[in-house]
Design a protein around this motif. Structure first.
Motif, PDB file in Angstrom:
ATOM      1  N   LEU A  64       0.793  -1.073   0.033  1.00 45.47           N
ATOM      2  CA  LEU A  64       0.081   0.187   0.057  1.00 45.47           C
ATOM      3  C   LEU A  64       0.764   1.333   0.040  1.00 45.47           C
ATOM      4  N   PHE A  65       2.023   1.195   0.742  1.00 49.08           N
ATOM      5  CA  PHE A  65       2.800   2.406   0.916  1.00 49.08           C
ATOM      6  C   PHE A  65       3.224   2.693  -0.689  1.00 49.08           C
ATOM      7  N   PHE A  66       3.822   1.806  -1.314  1.00 53.52           N
ATOM      8  CA  PHE A  66       4.380   2.166  -2.578  1.00 53.52           C
ATOM      9  C   PHE A  66       3.182   2.193  -3.696  1.00 53.52           C
ATOM     10  N   VAL A  67       2.039   1.714  -3.368  1.00 57.71           N
ATOM     11  CA  VAL A  67       0.901   2.171  -4.272  1.00 57.71           C
ATOM     12  C   VAL A  67       0.729   3.410  -4.247  1.00 57.71           C
ATOM     13  N   VAL A  68       0.594   4.056  -2.837  1.00 55.34           N
ATOM     14  CA  VAL A  68       0.096   5.445  -2.749  1.00 55.34           C
ATOM     15  C   VAL A  68       1.222   6.262  -3.152  1.00 55.34           C
ATOM     16  N   LEU A  69       2.678   5.900  -2.993  1.00 53.85           N
ATOM     17  CA  LEU A  69       3.527   6.763  -3.235  1.00 53.85           C
ATOM     18  C   LEU A  69       3.559   7.108  -4.998  1.00 53.85           C
ATOM     19  N   ARG A  70       3.303   5.873  -5.534  1.00 53.05           N
ATOM     20  CA  ARG A  70       3.334   6.062  -7.077  1.00 53.05           C
ATOM     21  C   ARG A  70       2.181   6.955  -7.517  1.00 53.05           C
ATOM     22  N   ARG A 105      -8.973   3.896  12.943  1.00 50.58           N
ATOM     23  CA  ARG A 105      -7.455   4.254  12.526  1.00 50.58           C
ATOM     24  C   ARG A 105      -7.434   4.165  10.922  1.00 50.58           C
ATOM     25  N   ALA A 106      -8.328   3.057  10.520  1.00 52.23           N
ATOM     26  CA  ALA A 106      -8.250   2.768   8.936  1.00 52.23           C
ATOM     27  C   ALA A 106      -8.895   3.872   8.230  1.00 52.23           C
ATOM     28  N   VAL A 107     -10.232   4.470   8.680  1.00 51.89           N
ATOM     29  CA  VAL A 107     -10.816   5.467   8.188  1.00 51.89           C
ATOM     30  C   VAL A 107      -9.815   6.674   8.140  1.00 51.89           C
ATOM     31  N   THR A 108      -9.326   7.067   9.193  1.00 47.51           N
ATOM     32  CA  THR A 108      -8.455   8.090   9.278  1.00 47.51           C
ATOM     33  C   THR A 108      -7.296   7.946   8.311  1.00 47.51           C
ATOM     34  N   LEU A 109      -6.702   6.926   8.024  1.00 48.99           N
ATOM     35  CA  LEU A 109      -5.627   6.714   7.099  1.00 48.99           C
ATOM     36  C   LEU A 109      -6.098   6.839   5.768  1.00 48.99           C
ATOM     37  N   LEU A 110      -7.374   6.313   5.671  1.00 50.61           N
ATOM     38  CA  LEU A 110      -7.980   6.494   4.326  1.00 50.61           C
ATOM     39  C   LEU A 110      -8.125   7.872   3.797  1.00 50.61           C
ATOM     40  N   ALA A 111      -8.468   8.591   4.725  1.00 50.77           N
ATOM     41  CA  ALA A 111      -8.911  10.097   4.462  1.00 50.77           C
ATOM     42  C   ALA A 111      -7.582  10.889   4.514  1.00 50.77           C
ATOM     43  N   THR A 112      -6.646  10.450   5.012  1.00 51.16           N
ATOM     44  CA  THR A 112      -5.329  11.165   4.745  1.00 51.16           C
ATOM     45  C   THR A 112      -4.781  10.710   3.418  1.00 51.16           C
ATOM     46  N   ILE A 113      -4.656   9.540   2.997  1.00 58.98           N
ATOM     47  CA  ILE A 113      -4.272   8.966   1.638  1.00 58.98           C
ATOM     48  C   ILE A 113      -4.911   9.943   0.706  1.00 58.98           C
ATOM     49  N   ILE A 114      -6.341   9.927   0.587  1.00 61.63           N
ATOM     50  CA  ILE A 114      -6.988  10.670  -0.303  1.00 61.63           C
ATOM     51  C   ILE A 114      -6.520  11.927  -0.404  1.00 61.63           C
ATOM     52  N   THR A 115      -6.167  12.997   0.657  1.00 62.91           N
ATOM     53  CA  THR A 115      -6.242  14.229   0.976  1.00 62.91           C
ATOM     54  C   THR A 115      -4.573  14.370   0.318  1.00 62.91           C
ATOM     55  N   THR A 116      -3.815  13.322   0.764  1.00 61.31           N
ATOM     56  CA  THR A 116      -2.354  13.680   0.268  1.00 61.31           C
ATOM     57  C   THR A 116      -2.110  13.606  -1.403  1.00 61.31           C
ATOM     58  N   THR A 117      -2.966  12.652  -1.648  1.00 58.93           N
ATOM     59  CA  THR A 117      -2.859  12.446  -3.415  1.00 58.93           C
ATOM     60  C   THR A 117      -3.397  13.734  -4.038  1.00 58.93           C
ATOM     61  N   PRO A 118      -2.622  14.495  -4.714  1.00 60.89           N
ATOM     62  CA  PRO A 118      -3.051  15.766  -5.698  1.00 60.89           C
ATOM     63  C   PRO A 118      -4.159  15.597  -6.416  1.00 60.89           C
ATOM     64  N   GLY A 119      -5.105  16.549  -6.263  1.00 62.25           N
ATOM     65  CA  GLY A 119      -6.241  16.108  -7.141  1.00 62.25           C
ATOM     66  C   GLY A 119      -7.636  15.745  -6.396  1.00 62.25           C
ATOM     67  N   THR A 120      -7.168  15.206  -5.181  1.00 55.17           N
ATOM     68  CA  THR A 120      -8.433  14.831  -4.380  1.00 55.17           C
ATOM     69  C   THR A 120      -8.271  15.531  -2.992  1.00 55.17           C
ATOM     70  N   VAL A 121      -9.398  15.509  -2.305  1.00 47.82           N
ATOM     71  CA  VAL A 121      -9.476  16.038  -0.905  1.00 47.82           C
ATOM     72  C   VAL A 121     -10.596  15.396  -0.200  1.00 47.82           C
ATOM     73  N   SER A 122     -10.275  14.809   0.846  1.00 54.70           N
ATOM     74  CA  SER A 122     -11.265  14.338   1.754  1.00 54.70           C
ATOM     75  C   SER A 122     -12.036  15.415   2.526  1.00 54.70           C
ATOM     76  N   CYS A 123     -13.147  15.808   2.069  1.00 53.80           N
ATOM     77  CA  CYS A 123     -13.850  16.920   2.645  1.00 53.80           C
ATOM     78  C   CYS A 123     -14.911  16.414   3.713  1.00 53.80           C
ATOM     79  N   VAL A 124     -15.566  15.407   4.033  1.00 57.33           N
ATOM     80  CA  VAL A 124     -16.318  14.927   5.006  1.00 57.33           C
ATOM     81  C   VAL A 124     -16.243  13.601   5.363  1.00 57.33           C
ATOM     82  N   VAL A 125     -15.851  13.192   6.410  1.00 58.14           N
ATOM     83  CA  VAL A 125     -15.830  11.755   7.000  1.00 58.14           C
ATOM     84  C   VAL A 125     -17.266  11.629   7.805  1.00 58.14           C
TER      85      VAL A 125
END
Length: 163
Positions: A64-70, A105-125
């Motif tokens: 997952l780390f490498f998928v997110v990095l890519r 923790r998984a939901v928080t990490l998912l929201a963080t991954i989404i927000t960290t990826t340019p072009g997407t933002v987690s607006c509401v959980v």
């Protein structure tokens, strides 16, 4: 309950390693400072970080780390094209992503991954509805396709790691 000195060994290692990188030195005083910071800070911050729970699937976590990095690298190029090319016409979209994961923790990490990826933002959980509302800079692939991609690329591995 007071945490032990090595309650968060990974966090301790990251803090010590970061200190040494920031100092750009492995001299004895820096090694001592790194060790003290690595031991003391996690103990002081225990109330904020909670009890450590190791991932259940380390191999999946590394993948997952490498998928997110890519994805971050690819998204940076994509967003740069959308911003710099005069003929690019992004189609912003709101993407509701229904969640199968329940671990906070998984939901928080998912929201963080989404927000960290340019072009997407987690607006509401929305914890009650088990949904994340994502804003995508370019929704031209389609709202359903974007949601399915998020679920496949990020949520499925997080579910395996945390649940």
């Amino acid at each position: 309950m007071k945490p032990g000195w090595f309650a968060h060994p990974v966090q301790s290692g990251l803090i010590a390693g970061t200190w040494l990188l920031l100092q750009q030195s492995a001299a004895v005083p820096q090694l001592i400072t790194a060790a003290v910071l690595g031991l003391v800070l996690p103990r002081l911050l225990h109330g904020f970080t909670g009890t450590p729970v190791p991932p259940k699937a380390w191999g999946t976590a590394v993948r997952l780390f490498f998928v997110v990095l890519r994805d971050i690298v690819v998204a940076n190029v994509t967003v740069a094209k959308l911003v710099l090319l005069p003929w690019a016409r992004p189609e912003p979209a709101w993407v509701p992503v229904d969640l199968d994961i329940r671990d906070p923790r998984a939901v928080t990490l998912l929201a963080t991954i989404i927000t960290t990826t340019p072009g997407t933002v987690s607006c509401v959980v929305d914890e009650a509805a088990h949904r994340i509302l994502v804003h995508a800079l370019d929704g031209s692939p389609g709202v359903d396709a974007i949601a399915a991609d998020i679920k496949t690329r990020y949520e499925a591995p997080l579910k395996e790691i945390f649940e």
